[in-house]
Design a protein around this motif. Structure first.
Motif, PDB file in Angstrom:
ATOM      1  N   GLY A   1      50.931  25.247  48.709  1.00 34.30           N
ATOM      2  CA  GLY A   1      51.672  25.945  49.746  1.00 34.30           C
ATOM      3  C   GLY A   1      52.612  27.028  49.248  1.00 34.30           C
ATOM      4  N   ARG A   2      52.377  27.547  48.070  1.00 30.07           N
ATOM      5  CA  ARG A   2      53.231  28.607  47.548  1.00 30.07           C
ATOM      6  C   ARG A   2      52.744  29.957  48.058  1.00 30.07           C
ATOM      7  NH1 ARG A   2      54.347  26.562  41.433  1.00 30.07           N
ATOM      8  NH2 ARG A   2      55.150  24.526  42.036  1.00 30.07           N
ATOM      9  N   PRO A   3      53.552  30.634  48.862  1.00 31.30           N
ATOM     10  CA  PRO A   3      53.113  31.879  49.518  1.00 31.30           C
ATOM     11  C   PRO A   3      52.658  32.975  48.554  1.00 31.30           C
ATOM     12  CG  PRO A   3      55.145  31.078  50.512  1.00 31.30           C
ATOM     13  CD  PRO A   3      54.880  30.217  49.310  1.00 31.30           C
ATOM     14  N   VAL A   4      53.325  33.122  47.431  1.00 32.62           N
ATOM     15  CA  VAL A   4      52.964  34.199  46.502  1.00 32.62           C
ATOM     16  C   VAL A   4      51.563  33.989  45.920  1.00 32.62           C
ATOM     17  CG1 VAL A   4      53.972  33.185  44.415  1.00 32.62           C
ATOM     18  CG2 VAL A   4      53.897  35.653  44.676  1.00 32.62           C
ATOM     19  N   ALA A   5      51.119  32.744  45.861  1.00 32.81           N
ATOM     20  CA  ALA A   5      49.797  32.446  45.303  1.00 32.81           C
ATOM     21  C   ALA A   5      48.682  32.979  46.191  1.00 32.81           C
ATOM     22  CB  ALA A   5      49.635  30.944  45.099  1.00 32.81           C
ATOM     23  N   PHE A   6      48.911  33.055  47.484  1.00 30.58           N
ATOM     24  CA  PHE A   6      47.875  33.532  48.386  1.00 30.58           C
ATOM     25  C   PHE A   6      47.545  35.004  48.137  1.00 30.58           C
ATOM     26  CE2 PHE A   6      49.359  29.755  50.582  1.00 30.58           C
ATOM     27  CZ  PHE A   6      48.161  29.171  50.958  1.00 30.58           C
ATOM     28  N   GLU A   7      48.569  35.783  47.801  1.00 30.27           N
ATOM     29  CA  GLU A   7      48.324  37.198  47.474  1.00 30.27           C
ATOM     30  C   GLU A   7      47.475  37.319  46.211  1.00 30.27           C
ATOM     31  OE1 GLU A   7      48.862  39.844  49.376  1.00 30.27           O
ATOM     32  OE2 GLU A   7      49.549  38.357  50.830  1.00 30.27           O
ATOM     33  N   ALA A   8      47.760  36.478  45.222  1.00 29.03           N
ATOM     34  CA  ALA A   8      46.969  36.500  43.987  1.00 29.03           C
ATOM     35  C   ALA A   8      45.529  36.080  44.269  1.00 29.03           C
ATOM     36  CB  ALA A   8      47.609  35.591  42.937  1.00 29.03           C
ATOM     37  N   VAL A   9      45.345  35.112  45.146  1.00 32.52           N
ATOM     38  CA  VAL A   9      43.989  34.670  45.511  1.00 32.52           C
ATOM     39  C   VAL A   9      43.238  35.820  46.188  1.00 32.52           C
ATOM     40  CG1 VAL A   9      42.675  33.145  47.047  1.00 32.52           C
ATOM     41  CG2 VAL A   9      44.533  32.212  45.669  1.00 32.52           C
ATOM     42  N   LYS A  10      43.890  36.478  47.148  1.00 31.39           N
ATOM     43  CA  LYS A  10      43.243  37.596  47.851  1.00 31.39           C
ATOM     44  C   LYS A  10      42.871  38.716  46.890  1.00 31.39           C
ATOM     45  CE  LYS A  10      45.776  36.898  52.157  1.00 31.39           C
ATOM     46  NZ  LYS A  10      46.859  37.426  52.992  1.00 31.39           N
ATOM     47  N   ASP A  11      43.809  39.095  46.021  1.00 32.36           N
ATOM     48  CA  ASP A  11      43.568  40.183  45.071  1.00 32.36           C
ATOM     49  C   ASP A  11      42.432  39.827  44.117  1.00 32.36           C
ATOM     50  OD1 ASP A  11      44.276  42.712  43.684  1.00 32.36           O
ATOM     51  OD2 ASP A  11      44.856  41.325  42.067  1.00 32.36           O
ATOM     52  N   SER A  12      42.468  38.627  43.560  1.00 27.70           N
ATOM     53  CA  SER A  12      41.423  38.197  42.619  1.00 27.70           C
ATOM     54  C   SER A  12      40.065  38.168  43.294  1.00 27.70           C
ATOM     55  CB  SER A  12      41.748  36.810  42.059  1.00 27.70           C
ATOM     56  OG  SER A  12      42.946  36.843  41.342  1.00 27.70           O
ATOM     57  N   ARG A  13      40.049  37.687  44.520  1.00 27.08           N
ATOM     58  CA  ARG A  13      38.790  37.602  45.268  1.00 27.08           C
ATOM     59  C   ARG A  13      38.184  38.988  45.491  1.00 27.08           C
ATOM     60  NH1 ARG A  13      38.414  36.253  51.633  1.00 27.08           N
ATOM     61  NH2 ARG A  13      36.196  35.852  51.753  1.00 27.08           N
ATOM     62  N   GLU A  14      38.986  39.923  45.957  1.00 23.55           N
ATOM     63  CA  GLU A  14      38.485  41.269  46.240  1.00 23.55           C
ATOM     64  C   GLU A  14      38.023  41.977  44.972  1.00 23.55           C
ATOM     65  OE1 GLU A  14      37.803  42.269  49.279  1.00 23.55           O
ATOM     66  OE2 GLU A  14      38.559  40.302  49.873  1.00 23.55           O
ATOM     67  N   ARG A  15      38.789  41.852  43.907  1.00 21.24           N
ATOM     68  CA  ARG A  15      38.407  42.510  42.657  1.00 21.24           C
ATOM     69  C   ARG A  15      37.152  41.889  42.074  1.00 21.24           C
ATOM     70  NH1 ARG A  15      43.811  42.612  39.252  1.00 21.24           N
ATOM     71  NH2 ARG A  15      42.334  43.110  37.605  1.00 21.24           N
ATOM     72  N   PHE A  16      37.017  40.555  42.153  1.00 17.93           N
ATOM     73  CA  PHE A  16      35.819  39.900  41.636  1.00 17.93           C
ATOM     74  C   PHE A  16      34.596  40.367  42.413  1.00 17.93           C
ATOM     75  CE2 PHE A  16      32.674  36.672  40.863  1.00 17.93           C
ATOM     76  CZ  PHE A  16      32.918  36.247  39.567  1.00 17.93           C
ATOM     77  N   LYS A  17      34.719  40.424  43.742  1.00 22.09           N
ATOM     78  CA  LYS A  17      33.602  40.902  44.579  1.00 22.09           C
ATOM     79  C   LYS A  17      33.194  42.324  44.189  1.00 22.09           C
ATOM     80  CE  LYS A  17      34.183  38.707  49.103  1.00 22.09           C
ATOM     81  NZ  LYS A  17      34.575  39.008  50.492  1.00 22.09           N
ATOM     82  N   ALA A  18      34.185  43.201  44.033  1.00 18.29           N
ATOM     83  CA  ALA A  18      33.900  44.600  43.697  1.00 18.29           C
ATOM     84  C   ALA A  18      33.242  44.702  42.322  1.00 18.29           C
ATOM     85  CB  ALA A  18      35.186  45.425  43.729  1.00 18.29           C
TER      86      ALA A  18
END
Length: 170
Positions: free
Chosen positions: A65-82
């Motif tokens: 439930g750490r809010p800052v971790a969700f941004e890292a998840v989103k960023d990592s996900r998008e960059r990995f996809k690209a």
């Protein structure tokens, strides 16, 4: 060309020299481009490895439930996809244009990574969809822990008071 006059021989040799220099320049340009693509593909694969590790650790923190971790998840996900898309289909990553994979073994390898990624991406999507719920659970858990701590302190004080002999009991 030995039967030609000297002036004509120099002229033919000059044309051949220019032609070979142009050929050398083309070969060098192709080599530089190939080396840049290989370096770009290697850098992209290395970044994907780092992103998968970052996604794993960020997901663990997001589940807490750490809010800052969700941004890292989103960023990592998008960059990995690209990155995966650029390696498979070609594209530009960090200023280097990558061509689509032509090698059959690399294509099979990337297809296997894509299959695993598609399964994992679904889980990441669920995690991101439940962001607010996870944050709320973490906040509630923190309140419960705080309340438990206060309850323990009150119990200890009560036990200390109950363990003391009272003045009128002697």
């Amino acid at each position: 060309i030995g039967h030609l006059p000297i002036a004509r021989q120099f002229h033919v040799l000059g044309i051949l020299l220019v032609a070979f220099l142009v050929l050398v320049a083309l070969v060098m340009a192709l080599d530089v481009r190939t080396a840049a693509q290989a370096a770009g593909a290697t850098a992209t694969a290395t970044e994907m490895q780092m992103l998968s590790q970052r996604l794993s650790s960020s997901s663990t923190l997001a589940l807490q439930g750490r809010p800052v971790a969700f941004e890292a998840v989103k960023d990592s996900r998008e960059r990995f996809k690209a990155d995966l898309d650029a390696l498979q289909r070609g594209g530009t990553i960090k200023g280097v244009t990558l061509e689509a994979v032509q090698d059959d073994s690399a294509h099979v390898l990337l297809q296997g990574i894509k299959t695993r990624w598609d399964r994992m991406d679904g889980s990441v999507e669920q995690l991101l969809e439940n962001q607010q719920r996870l944050i709320d659970v973490a906040k509630g858990s923190g309140r419960v822990a705080q309340g438990s701590k206060q309850l323990v302190e009150m119990s200890q004080r009560g036990a200390e008071q109950g363990a003391r002999p009272r003045e009128g009991e002697y």
